[in-house]
Design an enzyme around this catalytic site. Structure first.
Site, PDB file in Angstrom:
ATOM      1  CB  SER A 172      27.692 -26.517  10.274  1.00 16.70           C
ATOM      2  OG  SER A 172      28.593 -26.028  11.263  1.00 16.70           O
ATOM      3  CG  HIS A 186      37.521 -35.555  25.154  1.00 22.88           C
ATOM      4  ND1 HIS A 186      37.058 -35.073  23.945  1.00 22.88           N
ATOM      5  CD2 HIS A 186      38.739 -34.964  25.362  1.00 22.88           C
ATOM      6  CE1 HIS A 186      37.952 -34.246  23.428  1.00 22.88           C
ATOM      7  NE2 HIS A 186      38.990 -34.168  24.278  1.00 22.88           N
ATOM      8  CG  ASP A 212      38.129 -38.307  22.214  1.00 19.43           C
ATOM      9  OD1 ASP A 212      38.030 -38.001  21.010  1.00 19.43           O
ATOM     10  OD2 ASP A 212      39.164 -38.141  22.888  1.00 19.43           O
ATOM     11  CB  SER A 233      28.379 -30.128  14.041  1.00 17.57           C
ATOM     12  OG  SER A 233      29.172 -30.030  15.187  1.00 17.57           O
ATOM     13  CG  ASN A 234      28.676 -31.301   9.132  1.00 16.61           C
ATOM     14  OD1 ASN A 234      28.630 -30.280   9.805  1.00 16.61           O
ATOM     15  ND2 ASN A 234      29.651 -31.554   8.279  1.00 16.61           N
ATOM     16  CG  HIS A 286     -16.386  -9.022  -5.043  1.00 15.30           C
ATOM     17  ND1 HIS A 286     -15.226  -8.991  -5.787  1.00 15.30           N
ATOM     18  CD2 HIS A 286     -17.126 -10.047  -5.545  1.00 15.30           C
ATOM     19  CE1 HIS A 286     -15.258  -9.946  -6.707  1.00 15.30           C
ATOM     20  NE2 HIS A 286     -16.400 -10.599  -6.585  1.00 15.30           N
ATOM     21  CB  SER A 338      -8.787   4.799  22.937  1.00 11.32           C
ATOM     22  OG  SER A 338      -8.289   6.088  22.655  1.00 11.32           O
ATOM     23  CB  SER A 339      -4.100   6.540  25.511  1.00  6.50           C
ATOM     24  OG  SER A 339      -3.856   7.172  24.259  1.00  6.50           O
ATOM     25  CE  LYS A 361     -11.387   3.365  18.688  1.00  9.54           C
ATOM     26  NZ  LYS A 361     -10.633   2.116  18.455  1.00  9.54           N
ATOM     27  CB  VAL A 362     -13.846  -2.253  23.816  1.00 15.80           C
ATOM     28  CG1 VAL A 362     -13.282  -3.671  23.992  1.00 15.80           C
ATOM     29  CG2 VAL A 362     -14.245  -1.672  25.169  1.00 15.80           C
ATOM     30  CD  GLU A 368      -6.460  -4.665  16.855  1.00 11.07           C
ATOM     31  OE1 GLU A 368      -7.203  -3.801  16.357  1.00 11.07           O
ATOM     32  OE2 GLU A 368      -5.835  -4.497  17.929  1.00 11.07           O
TER      33      GLU A 368
END
Length: 467
Positions: A99, A124, A127, A135-136, A183, A313-314, A319-320, A326
């Site tokens: 809930s 309080h 109160d 809460s509901n 396609h 690339s490591s 390379k990009v 992504e």
């Protein structure tokens, strides 16, 4: 938190609470009971809790139910919660009581502690802070309020920004003709502008979908209290609370037409999540098209070059990678997964209450936030800055045998198919092979096979028949 504690009491007895914590016994028991994920309720949801407590204090004061001084102290404390000044005081895990009672009591206790300090006398949590509430009805209300504000303030502007970026590039690239693909195979030509117009329309439709759910999202459960009957709440409380929320946020909120539906079901949250899923699907399509058009640069399509943002690339120098598209596809996957969780949670309305409210709130707000953030990235770091390889596009278009489709009304399908096969087999331009295989004058062939003209559709002339 430090190692010093104070002792708090609730209906179950004593509980130790960190000395400097603003929360009380109920929150502490929830912290101890739910060490599940380490994920706490989202900032936007905590803000909505603060706004609801603030609006409730105003409504109760206007109805003569809450002392002026207490109401003012509660309202000021709740405003601090809404502003994000006390987020560290909301430590309860997302995976808690279904809930969301623990989160509602967390807000009640924190606001009461702050109000007590401000007033110099006890306020309080039940109160005073929770007066005329349960809460509901509070938690379903907070789901709607937080989602409505996040959509309006974050996602809608981000999508409009992307639609604008796509529209700008659409106009800029309106005259560049390229090979269309169906396609993933060569098809009749389109302009880059036409291609982007499809993406723009997807995003604009997403905006329209979000707008369509707003009337239901702005209808709130507040006033239904425990089971939808409004027990212990003033008959006017729900309406006045919505009026105060509207003043606080600038969004028009109204009481739900039926409190029993608003509390026992989460159909509107499921509906909104479905719209977010459609937007995610649109972003996935756009991002994947960008990745394919960018592929290469030598062995792929190489039609465009996305802005180079970081080494890809490591191990492979130079390379990009298409990192922004992504990231967009991963966000789309997450949002689609969140929708599945929300759908299952939406089925968990048992009689008068749904009992998977916290996970609905978490996933819904996460989806909105992720989509808003990645949409702006896609607009600014991919769409706005990609460069077009016009030479590569023109070379591929010149060799496209499917252009022969334009000759169908003149020479017929069968003869056109034979010309296309020969052009493809010999790697020759379709216009050259068609000139050898028909009696059509060179000028008419040039007119019929003009790629730019073919992007405009319709029959371009000729005598018809099967020739």
């Amino acid at each position: 938190m430090t190692s010093s504690f104070r002792v708090e009491h609730d209906s179950m007895g004593e509980v130790k609470v960190p000395a400097e914590a603003l929360w009380g016994a109920h929150t502490q028991r929830a912290v101890q009971n739910f060490p599940v994920s380490g994920l706490t309720m989202p900032r936007a949801f905590i803000a909505a809790l603060g706004l609801v407590k603030q609006a409730a204090a105003r409504a109760n004061r206007s109805l003569g139910l809450l002392d002026e001084r207490i109401a003012q102290a509660v309202e000021s404390a709740a405003a601090e919660v809404a502003a994000g000044n006390h987020d560290a005081q909301f430590p309860i895990d997302v995976f808690q009581t279904g809930s969301g009672t623990s989160s509602n009591m967390n807000a009640n206790e924190v606001v009461a502690a702050l109000a007590s300090r401000r007033l110099g006398s006890p306020v309080h949590p039940n109160d005073h802070v929770n007066m005329c509430q349960s809460s509901n009805d509070v938690i379903p209300t907070c789901i709607h309020v937080s989602a409505a504000l996040a959509v309006r303030r974050e996602l809608t502007p981000a999508l409009a920004h992307l639609a604008g970026a796509l529209g700008g590039r659409e106009r800029e690239l309106a005259r560049i003709v390229k090979t269309g693909r169906t396609h993933l195979m060569d098809a009749m030509p389109v302009t880059l502008g036409q291609e982007l117009s499809g993406w723009r329309a997807q995003i604009e439709n997403g905006l329209a979908r979000l707008e369509s759910v707003q009337p239901r999202l702005s209808a709130l459960a507040q006033g239904g209290t425990a089971v939808g009957t409004g027990i212990n709440a003033h008959p006017e409380f729900g309406r006045r609370c919505c009026q105060e929320l509207s003043k606080l946020t600038g969004v028009t909120f109204t009481p739900a037409r039926n409190y029993f539906e608003a509390m026992s079901a989460q159909d509107t949250a499921v509906e909104l999540s479905g719209q977010l899923k459609v937007i995610a699907v649109s972003l996935m399509k756009i991002a994947n098209d960008l990745r394919l058009m960018n592929s290469g640069p030598l062995a792929g399509l190489g039609e465009i070059a996305l802005p180079p943002l970081q080494p890809g690339s490591s191990i492979m120098p130079g390379k990009v990678n298409p990192v922004i598209p992504e990231a967009a596809t991963m966000v789309a996957a997450q949002v689609i997964g969140n929708d599945t969780s929300i759908t299952i949670a939406g089925q968990s309305g048992n009689f008068q209450l749904n009992v998977m409210l916290p996970v609905i709130a978490h996933n819904l707000l996460e989806s909105i936030r992720l989509l808003a953030n990645v949409t702006r990235l896609l607009a600014d770091s991919a769409v706005a800055g990609f460069k077009v390889n016009e030479a590569r596009i023109a070379a591929a278009l010149d060799r496209n045998p499917i252009l022969v489709t334009a000759l169908n009304p003149v020479i017929g399908y069968e003869k056109g198919a034979a010309i296309a096969k020969k052009a493809y087999a010999e790697g020759r331009p379709i216009r050259e092979v068609a000139g050898e295989s028909t009696n059509l004058p060179r000028e008419e062939l040039a007119r019929l096979l003009d790629p730019a003209e073919l992007t405009r559709g319709g029959i371009k002339g000729g005598t018809g028949g099967g020739g």
